[in-house]
Design a protein around this motif. Structure first.
Motif, PDB file in Angstrom:
ATOM      1  N   UNK A 134       1.271   0.698  -4.548  1.00 37.89           N
ATOM      2  CA  UNK A 134       2.565   1.300  -4.892  1.00 37.89           C
ATOM      3  C   UNK A 134       3.172   0.455  -6.004  1.00 37.89           C
ATOM      4  N   UNK A 135       3.006   0.961  -7.244  1.00 39.81           N
ATOM      5  CA  UNK A 135       3.430   0.158  -8.390  1.00 39.81           C
ATOM      6  C   UNK A 135       4.949   0.034  -8.509  1.00 39.81           C
ATOM      7  N   UNK A 136       5.650   0.821  -7.710  1.00 38.80           N
ATOM      8  CA  UNK A 136       7.107   0.708  -7.725  1.00 38.80           C
ATOM      9  C   UNK A 136       7.563  -0.492  -6.884  1.00 38.80           C
ATOM     10  N   UNK A 137       6.672  -0.933  -5.962  1.00 37.39           N
ATOM     11  CA  UNK A 137       7.057  -2.057  -5.105  1.00 37.39           C
ATOM     12  C   UNK A 137       6.995  -3.361  -5.891  1.00 37.39           C
ATOM     13  N   UNK A 138       7.683  -4.383  -5.404  1.00 37.17           N
ATOM     14  CA  UNK A 138       7.686  -5.679  -6.085  1.00 37.17           C
ATOM     15  C   UNK A 138       6.395  -6.415  -5.751  1.00 37.17           C
ATOM     16  N   UNK A 183       0.849  -1.181   0.000  1.00 38.84           N
ATOM     17  CA  UNK A 183       0.000   0.000   0.000  1.00 38.84           C
ATOM     18  C   UNK A 183       0.889   1.236   0.000  1.00 38.84           C
ATOM     19  N   UNK A 184       0.611   2.143  -0.935  1.00 44.52           N
ATOM     20  CA  UNK A 184       1.414   3.360  -1.028  1.00 44.52           C
ATOM     21  C   UNK A 184       0.925   4.418  -0.063  1.00 44.52           C
ATOM     22  N   UNK A 185       1.575   5.575  -0.078  1.00 43.47           N
ATOM     23  CA  UNK A 185       1.271   6.657   0.845  1.00 43.47           C
ATOM     24  C   UNK A 185      -0.165   7.146   0.680  1.00 43.47           C
TER      25      UNK A 185
END
Length: 854
Positions: free
Chosen positions: A201-205, A194-196
């Motif tokens: 968070x598509x940058x996470x794996x 989960x992003x901010x």
RNA sequence: GGGCACAUAGCUCAGCGGUAGAGCACCGCCUUCACACGGCGGGGGUCGAAGGUUCGAAACCUUCUGUGCCCACCA
């Protein structure tokens, strides 16, 4: 992001390796050399590169390792990378950029330029390419297997022309984007941290899992799978996969995949790849691609175009008001109800391999009539079955059968074989056509007609046999037809009063070849019979004889076999042709005054002078002769070419030779017959105007006045008596008067005979000088013409006598009257018929009167 | 822009190297005891155009014209 030039462009060689300053953002960007992207002849030969927003530029960016700078938000507003333009809508931003460049004095010129622009199908606005995170399937390994499978023949396409389409697409394939931003579908089973902002968070794996990973804060990717990704699993996911079920074992791989050719890429190709990957085997052996239904112009049906015809409107019918615009224009009366079976049969008939269907409402109508025909044929059978309740299968093998019975069973067997063969080869149109022709052209037109004498007759054995054959053929052909007309066939089948082994035609065994039904002898013996019937019918038809009028026919044949068949089965020929008498003889003297139909192994004569219109018969013969002559000419042209005989296969040459001989003989026979019924040309020599062909003139008048001895039995009888009384003891004058009277009745041939008789008498000492002799011609002087005219007039207006002095006036009046009759005939056929009836009555009276005069 | 089809009677379509076919529509005769949503008969086509191959082409090849479909980041 960069500026590109072509390496060969000498104008810019000095700039290679340098950078430029982007004026609006003051960003320094490289000048790159790219010969793929840049055409030096186009424009300035310098092109800006934006890898994040154009397909070609993206490829260029990859080649040169350029940064991918996305300047748009999801709503096509400029984002934080757009400097001072941030927040502006894309079109606003473009205007602003132009303004700023102008202000800075950097804009040299603006020119209109045409380019291909992608427009959204739904929103009709230009599509802006933009980088976004998506899921892709690496496709090459899957495609390789799918290509190999087809090349090895593990799966084949029908029609095979689609193989190329499949191959081309597979070979030029690129990685498959399987994520879609839609509201429904299989949600992608991948989980992001989960992003901010609470979003993934598509940058996470990501973690790929059906369920949420146990530890940490995870959220599932909101995207769904491409619908074709899900559908591609269909051949096995529907059978219980990934469990190893019985169904999966039984039905994978399947035999035939049937679908439309528009989804070869979308669906068929994906099923192939998925099947080979997950199951290790092709999903199906054969892919049958059916035709697509287009509108009457061949355009694809679409809601946007408004040319979609709802199948239910065809089946049930629809008032014009309920139809979409373009359909309503073509069918302002609305659509008639055609029925589901007619529609289905039409589609089968139009499904030719490799072609799309332009749906023709009219053609459906034709097959609706076919449905009706079948229904009535079945009704006929059931009305005539009596207490017969067997399915006929045992009877037809144990009993002696009539020729028609054996013939139709043999034909049925052929049709069974042909239907099977067509279906096996996916030739649905061929199968439909075979069944149509058999049912209508053979079963209804011939067998049912031929069966009537047995069914209505007293021979109990023949009656039972015919019933057995009737019901057997019907049962079999209904089964053959069932896939094409499920409703009608089931309905009739259920109504047949037979004992059945199963409860529905759907599960009744499909007919297979039965060699015992094959009967070449019966088929051969039927040939002369159908030939004779066709020939007599042709004579009747061409002469417009009423079906009610019983006629006689003489058939001559050199073949004893033909004569025997015709003689044995005269009960077939006579009722179907309305014959009162049929004589079958060897070749010999031809009947006089007869219409003829010359066939290769028989000559048919209908001796009916005065009833058959010999003038029309002559036209018919001439037409036949000319037809044969044309064909001979065409063949002879071949023989004139020496290389034809030299190089063409011997059997072809031989066939043509035989054909010429046959045609020559035919022409001889036809010509002979034409001579026999040829009228003797008559000329009269009126004082001033020279010769006139009286025969033609009178004939023309007769036909205009629609005078006809017609098929009326009373008239026929009167004529027979009249002719019987004209044979002997008559003077030249009598013959002459009779000739005039015959002319008056429109019986030109009889008139000619009498005139000739008169001519013969003239040669005696007491001859009337007014009838001089002329070789093969009869010359009659003006008074005769007036008498003939008077006779004509008498027919038209029998009660008024025309004085010789007034004949011109009368003639003029008569012509005017004729014109009126003609005009009426065109507008009101009923009125014309009445007129005819009146004339007929007068003829009846006139004929015996003449006889009395003798 | 690329690819694939199709062009034969007024209409919808078969035929796909050796005498141009079907259904509907049209014309004529018929309300004949299964069917007028029928019966019988008839008229109608230089097989899109031009070249070529062949003894022979509607059919095979090439080009063109027209129509339609598919793909269009890649063929």
């Amino acid at each position: 992001t960069a500026v590109a030039v072509n390496s060969t462009d000498e104008r810019y060689t000095h700039l290679h390796g340098k950078t430029v300053l982007l004026p609006l953002t003051n960003r320094e960007i490289p000048i790159i050399i790219d010969d793929v992207l840049v055409d030096p002849k186009f424009g300035t030969g310098v092109v800006k590169v934006t890898p994040a927003h154009d397909h070609n530029d993206y490829a260029t960016g990859l080649r040169h390792n350029l940064p991918m700078i996305n300047i748009f938000t999801e709503t096509a507003h400029v984002n934080e990378n757009g400097g001072k333009y941030q927040g502006l809508e894309r079109f606003e931003a473009r205007k602003k950029v132009l303004e700023d460049l102008t202000e800075l004095g950097l804009l040299i010129e603006t020119k209109p330029h045409k380019l291909a622009l992608a427009i959204s199908e739904r929103t009709k606005v230009p599509v802006e390419p933009r980088l976004s995170p998506q899921w892709y399937v690496k496709i090459q390994p899957l495609a390789d297997k799918a290509i190999a499978a087809v090349k090895e023949g593990k799966t084949t396409f029908v029609p095979e022309t689609w193989t190329a389409v499949y191959m081309k697409w597979m070979e030029g394939i690129h990685d498959w984007c399987i994520s879609r931003q839609l509201w429904w579908g299989h949600q992608i089973p991948a989980w992001f941290k989960v992003g901010a902002d609470g979003k993934p968070d598509f940058e996470s794996t990501p973690v790929v899992s059906r369920t949420k990973p146990p530890e940490g804060e995870w959220v599932q990717d909101p995207d769904v799978l491409d619908t074709w990704f899900s559908s591609g699993l269909w051949p096995f996911s529907t059978l219980g996969w990934p469990q190893k079920t019985e169904e999966l074992k039984t039905f994978y791989p399947n035999s035939v995949m049937e679908t439309g050719h528009d989804i070869i890429f979308f669906w068929v190709a994906r099923m192939m790849m998925m099947g080979l990957h997950f199951m290790g085997e092709v999903p199906f052996r054969t892919v049958y691609l059916h035709a697509m239904v287009r509108d009457e112009k061949g355009d694809k049906m679409s809601k946007t175009k408004g040319n979609v015809i709802d199948p239910l409107d065809i089946i049930l019918g629809a008032p014009a008001a309920n139809l979409p615009g373009s359909i309503r224009n073509k069918y302002p009366q609305g659509l008639p109800a055609q029925g589901a079976d007619a529609l289905r049969f039409t589609l089968a008939s139009l499904t030719q391999q490799g072609r799309d269907i332009k749906l023709s409402i009219d053609r459906i109508g034709g097959y609706r009539a076919f449905c009706n025909k079948i229904w009535n044929a079945a009704r006929f059978a059931m009305m005539n079955l009596g207490d017969f309740t067997d399915d006929g299968s045992v009877f037809i093998k144990e009993r002696s059968l009539s020729l028609a019975d054996r013939w139709i069973l043999s034909r049925l067997n052929r049709v069974t074989v042909a239907t099977q063969a067509a279906l096996t080869a996916y030739q649905f149109a061929e199968a439909a056509s075979v069944l149509y022709q058999f049912l209508w052209g053979e079963f209804c037109d011939w067998y049912i007609e031929l069966s009537k004498s047995a069914l209505y007759g007293d021979d109990a054995h023949a009656k039972t046999s015919t019933r057995a054959v009737l019901v057997f053929v019907l049962d079999q052909v209904l089964r053959l037809l069932h896939p094409f007309m499920p409703f009608l066939t089931e309905e009739i089948w259920q109504k047949l009063p037979i004992t059945r082994s199963v409860e529905s035609i759907m599960i009744a065994p499909y007919p297979v070849e039965d060699a015992r039904l094959h009967d070449a002898a019966a088929e051969a013996e039927m040939k002369p019979i159908s030939q004779a019937i066709d020939g007599i019918r042709a004579i009747r038809g061409e002469s417009n004889l009423s079906p009610a009028l019983k006629i006689e026919a003489v058939i001559q044949s050199e073949s004893q076999q033909v004569r025997e068949s015709l003689d044995r089965w005269r009960s077939y020929v006579m009722p179907l042709t309305g014959l009162a008498k049929l004589s079958v003889t060897a070749m010999g003297v031809k009947p006089q005054q007869a219409a003829a139909d010359i066939r290769s192994d028989m000559e048919i004569y209908v001796p009916l002078a005065g009833i058959v219109d010999l003038a029309e018969e002559r036209e018919r013969l001439k037409k036949e002769i000319s037809k044969a002559e044309q064909e001979i000419a065409a063949i002879n042209k071949k023989f004139e070419n020496p290389r034809f005989v030299e190089r063409a296969p011997p059997d072809v040459v031989e066939k043509d030779r035989a054909r010429v001989i046959e045609l020559t003989s035919r022409i001889e026979k036809l010509s002979e017959n034409l001579r026999r019924i040829a009228p003797v040309e008559m000329r009269i020599a009126p004082p001033a105007t020279g010769s006139v062909n009286l025969g033609d003139e009178l004939r023309a008048e007769m036909s205009e006045a629609s005078v006809s001895a017609g098929p009326d039995a009373q008239v026929t009888e009167a004529l027979v008596q009249l002719r019987a009384g004209t044979k002997e003891g008559l003077t030249s004058r009598d013959h002459y008067d009779l000739g005039v009277a015959y002319m008056g009745m429109g019986l030109v041939d009889d008139a000619v005979r009498e005139f000739n008789a008169a001519k013969d008498e003239v040669n005696t000492p007491n001859a009337r000088p007014s009838v001089p002799s002329a070789p093969a011609k009869v010359k009659v002087k003006a008074p005769a013409k007036s008498k003939a005219r008077a006779a004509v007039k008498a027919i038209k207006a029998p009660k008024k006598k025309a004085p010789a002095a007034a004949k011109k006036k009368v003639a003029v009046k008569a012509k005017a009257k004729k014109a009126v009759v003609k005009a009426k005939a065109k507008k009101a056929p009923v009125a014309a018929k009445k007129k005819k009836a009146v004339v007929k009555t007068k003829v009846k009276k006139a004929a015996p009167k003449k006889k009395g005069k003798r």
